[in-house]
Scaffold this motif. Sequence first.
Motif, PDB file in Angstrom:
ATOM      1  N   GLU A   1       0.345   1.475  -9.048  1.00  0.00           N
ATOM      2  CA  GLU A   1      -1.003   1.043  -9.432  1.00  0.00           C
ATOM      3  C   GLU A   1      -1.539   1.905 -10.563  1.00  0.00           C
ATOM      4  O   GLU A   1      -2.209   1.412 -11.477  1.00  0.00           O
TER       5      GLU A   1
ATOM      6  N   GLY B   1      -5.609 -13.408   2.830  1.00  0.00           N
ATOM      7  CA  GLY B   1      -5.146 -12.018   2.841  1.00  0.00           C
ATOM      8  C   GLY B   1      -3.699 -11.907   2.421  1.00  0.00           C
ATOM      9  O   GLY B   1      -3.339 -11.020   1.642  1.00  0.00           O
ATOM     10  N   LEU B   2      -2.872 -12.822   2.906  1.00  0.00           N
ATOM     11  CA  LEU B   2      -1.449 -12.755   2.575  1.00  0.00           C
ATOM     12  C   LEU B   2      -1.227 -12.976   1.082  1.00  0.00           C
ATOM     13  O   LEU B   2      -0.207 -12.564   0.540  1.00  0.00           O
TER      14      LEU B   2
ATOM     15  N   GLN C   1     -13.516   4.364  -3.267  1.00  0.00           N
ATOM     16  CA  GLN C   1     -13.776   5.802  -3.199  1.00  0.00           C
ATOM     17  C   GLN C   1     -14.569   6.269  -4.416  1.00  0.00           C
ATOM     18  O   GLN C   1     -15.521   7.045  -4.300  1.00  0.00           O
TER      19      GLN C   1
ATOM     20  N   MET D   1      -0.499  -6.842  -4.047  1.00  0.00           N
ATOM     21  CA  MET D   1      -0.520  -5.466  -3.548  1.00  0.00           C
ATOM     22  C   MET D   1      -1.332  -4.550  -4.472  1.00  0.00           C
ATOM     23  O   MET D   1      -2.150  -3.763  -4.009  1.00  0.00           O
ATOM     24  N   LEU D   2      -1.114  -4.655  -5.795  1.00  0.00           N
ATOM     25  CA  LEU D   2      -1.818  -3.750  -6.705  1.00  0.00           C
ATOM     26  C   LEU D   2      -3.330  -3.955  -6.657  1.00  0.00           C
ATOM     27  O   LEU D   2      -4.097  -3.006  -6.850  1.00  0.00           O
TER      28      LEU D   2
ATOM     29  N   ALA E   1      -7.079  -8.585   2.904  1.00  0.00           N
ATOM     30  CA  ALA E   1      -5.769  -7.944   3.079  1.00  0.00           C
ATOM     31  C   ALA E   1      -5.662  -7.276   4.449  1.00  0.00           C
ATOM     32  O   ALA E   1      -4.663  -7.426   5.156  1.00  0.00           O
TER      33      ALA E   1
ATOM     34  N   VAL F   1      -3.201 -11.743  -1.284  1.00  0.00           N
ATOM     35  CA  VAL F   1      -3.743 -10.639  -2.091  1.00  0.00           C
ATOM     36  C   VAL F   1      -2.580  -9.879  -2.730  1.00  0.00           C
ATOM     37  O   VAL F   1      -1.685  -9.424  -2.024  1.00  0.00           O
TER      38      VAL F   1
ATOM     39  N   LYS G   1      -9.092  -0.191  -3.050  1.00  0.00           N
ATOM     40  CA  LYS G   1      -9.280   0.989  -2.206  1.00  0.00           C
ATOM     41  C   LYS G   1      -9.634   2.216  -3.062  1.00  0.00           C
ATOM     42  O   LYS G   1     -10.480   3.022  -2.678  1.00  0.00           O
ATOM     43  N   ARG G   2      -8.995   2.337  -4.205  1.00  0.00           N
ATOM     44  CA  ARG G   2      -9.281   3.473  -5.081  1.00  0.00           C
ATOM     45  C   ARG G   2     -10.692   3.351  -5.655  1.00  0.00           C
ATOM     46  O   ARG G   2     -11.459   4.313  -5.671  1.00  0.00           O
TER      47      ARG G   2
ATOM     48  N   MET H   1       2.532  -6.149   0.153  1.00  0.00           N
ATOM     49  CA  MET H   1       1.142  -5.744   0.390  1.00  0.00           C
ATOM     50  C   MET H   1       0.925  -5.330   1.842  1.00  0.00           C
ATOM     51  O   MET H   1       0.323  -4.297   2.122  1.00  0.00           O
ATOM     52  N   LEU H   2       1.415  -6.133   2.790  1.00  0.00           N
ATOM     53  CA  LEU H   2       1.158  -5.811   4.198  1.00  0.00           C
ATOM     54  C   LEU H   2       1.791  -4.481   4.609  1.00  0.00           C
ATOM     55  O   LEU H   2       1.269  -3.773   5.467  1.00  0.00           O
TER      56      LEU H   2
ATOM     57  N   ALA I   1      -5.527  -9.724   7.318  1.00  0.00           N
ATOM     58  CA  ALA I   1      -4.201 -10.349   7.397  1.00  0.00           C
ATOM     59  C   ALA I   1      -3.213  -9.408   8.069  1.00  0.00           C
ATOM     60  O   ALA I   1      -2.400  -9.831   8.902  1.00  0.00           O
ATOM     61  N   GLU I   2      -3.281  -8.134   7.716  1.00  0.00           N
ATOM     62  CA  GLU I   2      -2.332  -7.173   8.307  1.00  0.00           C
ATOM     63  C   GLU I   2      -2.515  -7.115   9.826  1.00  0.00           C
ATOM     64  O   GLU I   2      -1.554  -7.008  10.577  1.00  0.00           O
TER      65      GLU I   2
ATOM     66  N   TYR J   1      -5.067  -4.728  -4.016  1.00  0.00           N
ATOM     67  CA  TYR J   1      -5.557  -4.023  -2.831  1.00  0.00           C
ATOM     68  C   TYR J   1      -5.623  -2.513  -3.077  1.00  0.00           C
ATOM     69  O   TYR J   1      -6.630  -1.864  -2.783  1.00  0.00           O
ATOM     70  N   VAL J   2      -4.551  -1.949  -3.642  1.00  0.00           N
ATOM     71  CA  VAL J   2      -4.527  -0.504  -3.898  1.00  0.00           C
ATOM     72  C   VAL J   2      -5.680  -0.132  -4.829  1.00  0.00           C
ATOM     73  O   VAL J   2      -6.393   0.864  -4.613  1.00  0.00           O
ATOM     74  N   LYS J   3      -5.891  -0.971  -5.847  1.00  0.00           N
ATOM     75  CA  LYS J   3      -6.961  -0.704  -6.813  1.00  0.00           C
ATOM     76  C   LYS J   3      -8.335  -0.775  -6.138  1.00  0.00           C
ATOM     77  O   LYS J   3      -9.207   0.074  -6.385  1.00  0.00           O
TER      78      LYS J   3
END
Lengths: 462, 462
Positions: free
Chosen positions: B322, A346-347, A362, A351-352, A318, A349, A358-359, B351-352, A321-322, A354-356
């Motif tokens: 999410e 990447g395009l 952490q 969105m959810l 992701a 992926v 990242k969470r 996503m981007l 791609a950005e 990716y957010v997941k």
Amino acid sequence: MKEALYELSLIQAQQLIAKGVITKEDYLEGILDRIADVEPHLHLFVDFDPQALRTNCSKLSAVSSNLKPNKPLLGIPIGVKDIIDTQQLKTERGSKAFKGRIAPKAASVVQSIEEHGGLVLGKTVTTEFAWRSPGLTRNPWNLAHTPGGSSSGSAAGVASHCMPAALGTQTLGSIIRPAAYCGVVGFKPSFGTIPRTGVYPLSPSLDHIGVFTRSVEDAAYLTSFLIQNDGIDFPHHSPLPIPSALNLSNWSDAKTNMRSPKIALLKTSKWSRVSGEQQQLIDKTALHLSQSGADVSVLDLPPSFDCIWDMADTIQFAEAAEINDHLAREEPCRISSLTQTLVMKGLNVPMLEYVKAKRKQQELIARFTQCLRGIDAVLTTPSLGEAPKGLEDTGDAIFCTPFTFLGAPAITLPAGYSSNGLPLGIQLANDWGSDARLLSVAVWVENALRKFYTPRNLELKL
Amino acid sequence: MKEALYELSLIQAQQLIAKGVITKEDYLEGILDRIADVEPHLHLFVDFDPQALRTNCSKLSAVSSNLKPNKPLLGIPIGVKDIIDTQQLKTERGSKAFKGRIAPKAASVVQSIEEHGGLVLGKTVTTEFAWRSPGLTRNPWNLAHTPGGSSSGSAAGVASHCMPAALGTQTLGSIIRPAAYCGVVGFKPSFGTIPRTGVYPLSPSLDHIGVFTRSVEDAAYLTSFLIQNDGIDFPHHSPLPIPSALNLSNWSDAKTNMRSPKIALLKTSKWSRVSGEQQQLIDKTALHLSQSGADVSVLDLPPSFDCIWDMADTIQFAEAAEINDHLAREEPCRISSLTQTLVMKGLNVPMLEYVKAKRKQQELIARFTQCLRGIDAVLTTPSLGEAPKGLEDTGDAIFCTPFTFLGAPAITLPAGYSSNGLPLGIQLANDWGSDARLLSVAVWVENALRKFYTPRNLELKL
């Protein structure tokens, strides 16, 4: 003596120069001679200017100002991966799309090297954008094999004694893996310790800067001058998490003073993919370290860590791609098909996802710290085995990925040879922020292994 | 004296209890009497148990162990926003979907309060999931007006003297805005200073914990005991960026010792949306502070900051989706339409766009520090004006959003009244990590404004 100058370690060279035993100009000439011999065969550099180097070296003064009375890297030439901006030399990022590019400013990490008296030796070959499309560099132990990627020129350059140290970057396994393939030390400190300002990003949530050297002490010494908060990258990381323990004096005795480090053998669910001889090397190393006095145990991470590989891909795809989507669309003919595929992945992926990811990243960083309580270092493999044959495939990063995803410090040391005579390494790691402890254990391990492993002289078959 | 006990500030109450002038039991009874009078009209609490509180208060011992010899919050009852987990009281997160929920464990921030001798007074009303669907709380200055959201019960509770302090959270403007609407101090320290473990997330990249009090010193005092690294949230943030300067002793004299703080008036491109009387209040405050000796200038942020509002929405929508997507689909009848819309908006974030917003956030945090060089605090408005009439709309957060997006410390103080007799506030902010400096300036400002602003007694028209 001049013939052997290029074989000096970073610290040896630094001390001889500081004491006036050799001049920095002599040392540079020794390095340049070596490069002249092997560069036509190894293809380490994408930009390199011996004449300018000689000028820069002569201009260096041991004392710069009252603020920095001495220069601990005085006269040390350091290879710089080509995704890292430098001022005199081109920074093409391994890409045709940036052919001839001169960066407006040196990267923060390059500024650190220069402020401490070090020299940018040359720009070392990287895969395109530090992704998978390989450059021309060959493995010095066998020219038919890959040096690994993406920091190919830096790993091969240190292995072939063309430089005492080099900078690399790791997004999944681009320091640890080529270092292991080339039989050198590769060290990637905790996420957020070396600012990446002026380094072309591949995946900002995963990108780390690190070093290649021929000893753990060299890696620690060099890294201690690269750690800073430049006020631009990692604005949240202040003050820095690594104490001045990284100064050489603090652990020159670590190898003898450390008693019974607690080392945990970590194989992960991917262990069956490791080659037989590499599996043996790790098992033997665990036994050797135990015999040398380490307290060795076996570590199983909870199943919640099994998502790491997928999540690292999600994040990397992701973010790549950005960063590269525009480029891939505007310059399709100058971007490799491997990078085009990366951007495409990447395009796609969601969105959810990716957010997941990242969470989860952490969460798992914190959980990893809990899992490592009471452990001084994790022991595992840096690679699936020896460097693969051919230059097309730079090798598999799956045993590097967990520590990159977890922002954890990781180091590889050479520890043996394959039946084909290629180097094999081990990997030690720790949780985020435990860099000083990891390096102390690594010095101890390096010393302990000397009883069981004799480094061979590199004989370039040119 | 008992009648007035509920009017004591946190530090006053703490000192009287510590010196034995009043007992913690007497203080609690004073608070409980006040709550009994006003709760039927203000609706501050969603869970509250006076009998259990009396028991908990009596059990508190001034000395707990050798490790923590004294308890700096001994007997101080603190309101806790209902998205923050507590052990005895329910944590319903303002949602029908969590009716009757008892958390398995107290949140880290609640543990901090209890370890220092403080009491959880009750669970204060929040909007659903700290988003926009309002609870029943009313503004103590005029029951027909909103107290603001999402930390509605905490703001109104401190304003109505039902508690000396309360915890809130801010994702865009959920501390600063209700504090300003209710005429109290609201402080949100830098991102990453108070761990959010056990707090229901709305948008983890933006969620902050903060406090409501009736003075800057109270806010600083309480916050100093909440800042910690719990090893779970913010694993990268170690050691903590805020020095022990947050201890009261370090700035009890700040109001007199600080000379000519450099204050920059920041209006942003949204200034035309601010009400006339609120604009006047900020302009007058700038003049008053200048007359009191501050070095006041005007700050224009570069155009690159104009994306902040859109980017904050992008991040908040995506992350809220999410977190709540499953819930919204599985319990559609128990989730408000406002939250359903939030999730829907989040699911539609490309996503981007999200990846870019996250990258931009990091860039702008660093750039904000550069823009604030030499400035001790930014002065701006906390709200568009007085608390809006009606309970449906909790008000606009646009002047809080920049500092939340930038992870920056921000504080609001009461500074005047609208023509309708509702409180108006000012907002002071600084760059990430400058919490101690911001609080010192805020103490100075609070003191300087006493010449120009006379707080009115709250007269509840019940």
